[in-house]
Design a protein around this motif. Structure first.
Motif, PDB file in Angstrom:
ATOM      1  N   THR A   1     -25.132 -15.032  46.049  1.00  0.00           N
ATOM      2  CA  THR A   1     -24.537 -14.911  44.726  1.00  0.00           C
ATOM      3  C   THR A   1     -25.596 -15.155  43.665  1.00  0.00           C
ATOM      4  O   THR A   1     -26.512 -15.969  43.853  1.00  0.00           O
ATOM      5  CB  THR A   1     -23.375 -15.914  44.539  1.00  0.00           C
ATOM      6  N   THR A   2     -25.471 -14.427  42.566  1.00  0.00           N
ATOM      7  CA  THR A   2     -26.374 -14.626  41.432  1.00  0.00           C
ATOM      8  C   THR A   2     -25.815 -15.649  40.444  1.00  0.00           C
ATOM      9  O   THR A   2     -26.497 -16.015  39.488  1.00  0.00           O
ATOM     10  CB  THR A   2     -26.625 -13.297  40.700  1.00  0.00           C
ATOM     11  N   ARG A   3     -24.569 -16.092  40.665  1.00  0.00           N
ATOM     12  CA  ARG A   3     -23.988 -17.122  39.809  1.00  0.00           C
ATOM     13  C   ARG A   3     -24.681 -18.459  40.061  1.00  0.00           C
ATOM     14  O   ARG A   3     -25.087 -18.752  41.192  1.00  0.00           O
ATOM     15  CB  ARG A   3     -22.489 -17.277  40.073  1.00  0.00           C
ATOM     16  N   ALA A   4     -24.792 -19.261  39.030  1.00  0.00           N
ATOM     17  CA  ALA A   4     -25.340 -20.602  39.198  1.00  0.00           C
ATOM     18  C   ALA A   4     -24.413 -21.395  40.112  1.00  0.00           C
ATOM     19  O   ALA A   4     -23.210 -21.484  39.878  1.00  0.00           O
ATOM     20  CB  ALA A   4     -25.473 -21.293  37.848  1.00  0.00           C
ATOM     21  N   THR A   5     -24.956 -21.935  41.181  1.00  0.00           N
ATOM     22  CA  THR A   5     -24.140 -22.686  42.130  1.00  0.00           C
ATOM     23  C   THR A   5     -24.973 -23.804  42.721  1.00  0.00           C
ATOM     24  O   THR A   5     -26.192 -23.668  42.900  1.00  0.00           O
ATOM     25  CB  THR A   5     -23.607 -21.768  43.248  1.00  0.00           C
ATOM     26  N   GLY A   6     -24.326 -24.890  43.017  1.00  0.00           N
ATOM     27  CA  GLY A   6     -25.002 -26.016  43.632  1.00  0.00           C
ATOM     28  C   GLY A   6     -25.080 -25.874  45.139  1.00  0.00           C
ATOM     29  O   GLY A   6     -24.553 -24.925  45.728  1.00  0.00           O
ATOM     30  N   PRO A   7     -25.699 -26.817  45.821  1.00  0.00           N
ATOM     31  CA  PRO A   7     -25.849 -26.750  47.274  1.00  0.00           C
ATOM     32  C   PRO A   7     -24.554 -27.095  48.000  1.00  0.00           C
ATOM     33  O   PRO A   7     -23.687 -27.801  47.486  1.00  0.00           O
ATOM     34  CB  PRO A   7     -26.936 -27.788  47.560  1.00  0.00           C
ATOM     35  N   ARG A   8     -24.429 -26.588  49.207  1.00  0.00           N
ATOM     36  CA  ARG A   8     -23.252 -26.808  50.055  1.00  0.00           C
ATOM     37  C   ARG A   8     -23.690 -27.010  51.489  1.00  0.00           C
ATOM     38  O   ARG A   8     -24.662 -26.389  51.949  1.00  0.00           O
ATOM     39  CB  ARG A   8     -22.310 -25.609  49.983  1.00  0.00           C
ATOM     40  N   ILE A   9     -23.000 -27.885  52.198  1.00  0.00           N
ATOM     41  CA  ILE A   9     -23.206 -28.077  53.630  1.00  0.00           C
ATOM     42  C   ILE A   9     -21.885 -27.804  54.338  1.00  0.00           C
ATOM     43  O   ILE A   9     -20.835 -28.305  53.925  1.00  0.00           O
ATOM     44  CB  ILE A   9     -23.692 -29.501  53.952  1.00  0.00           C
ATOM     45  N   SER A  10     -21.936 -26.991  55.383  1.00  0.00           N
ATOM     46  CA  SER A  10     -20.751 -26.768  56.218  1.00  0.00           C
ATOM     47  C   SER A  10     -20.993 -27.393  57.584  1.00  0.00           C
ATOM     48  O   SER A  10     -22.099 -27.360  58.116  1.00  0.00           O
ATOM     49  CB  SER A  10     -20.439 -25.274  56.354  1.00  0.00           C
ATOM     50  N   ILE A  11     -19.932 -27.985  58.125  1.00  0.00           N
ATOM     51  CA  ILE A  11     -19.956 -28.571  59.464  1.00  0.00           C
ATOM     52  C   ILE A  11     -18.968 -27.798  60.303  1.00  0.00           C
ATOM     53  O   ILE A  11     -17.762 -27.787  60.020  1.00  0.00           O
ATOM     54  CB  ILE A  11     -19.590 -30.073  59.442  1.00  0.00           C
TER      55      ILE A  11
END
Length: 208
Positions: free
Chosen positions: A190-200
């Motif tokens: 995505t080109t939208r500003a987004t923060g980091p994410r972790i998936s488990i």
């Protein structure tokens, strides 16, 4: 590595704990596939994100793509059935999900795979967990998300309308039935500003 996360206004706590599962809601997708969704299952998800981002031994991988070797656009970590998980709440989550789905799944969740999406440039392409038993048997994959929401896309393999679900800040999704064989899922760039994410991702033995 950047770990800056804009925290959720609804989850400002360091008390990392799971909620009940009775509010899970099932959506039947067709062809024997379904998903269960529970927003905000994990309280203190932003605190858990901070712990995982700094303490998990993340690794970068490179994979063959046609004639080129390319970087995998996310960081990875894997825990087998005998490995100690990086936070006790993840052991609790795996055991709770195993108990809740025991009658449908018929076996426990055993492994945990972690993906770290650092920003909108990190992604995972369309796929199903069809390496191993997921290629021929109904199974389940449960995904717990912490950090900023990212869209999970699902689409039927034979074509047709897909669905989009933003996941983050402690949300749980369980993909079951024939979902890994008859549907595909992806986390798009995505080109939208987004923060980091972790998936488990919790999986039964032999599903990957």
């Amino acid at each position: 590595m950047s770990t800056h996360l804009q925290g959720s206004l609804f989850d400002q706590t360091d008390d990392i704990r799971l909620g009940p599962l009775h509010e899970l809601r099932r959506t039947r997708l067709g062809d024997g596939a379904w998903i269960d969704l529970l927003p905000g299952w994990l309280r203190g998800a932003d605190a858990l994100f901070a712990r995982l981002a700094t303490e998990v031994p993340w690794r970068a991988e490179r994979r063959q793509m046609y004639e080129n070797t390319v970087d995998v656009p996310r960081l990875l970590a894997h825990y087998s059935a005998d490995d100690e998980l990086p936070h006790p709440v993840l052991d609790e989550a795996r055991d709770t999900l195993s108990s809740y789905y025991a009658d449908e799944l018929g076996e426990p969740f055993t492994t945990a795979g972690l993906c770290y999406y650092r920003d909108g440039r990190d992604s995972v392409a369309w796929h199903g967990d069809r390496t191993g038993r997921g290629a021929r048997e109904d199974t389940m994959v449960a995904i717990l998300s912490v950090g900023a929401p990212r869209d999970l896309l699902l689409r039927p393999r034979r074509g047709g309308a897909g669905i989009r679900r933003p996941l983050g800040h402690g949300d749980l999704i369980v993909m079951g039935g024939s979902c890994q064989r008859t549907w595909e899922h992806a986390i798009p760039k995505t080109t939208r500003a987004t923060g980091p994410r972790i998936s488990i991702q919790f999986r039964p033995h032999g599903v990957h």
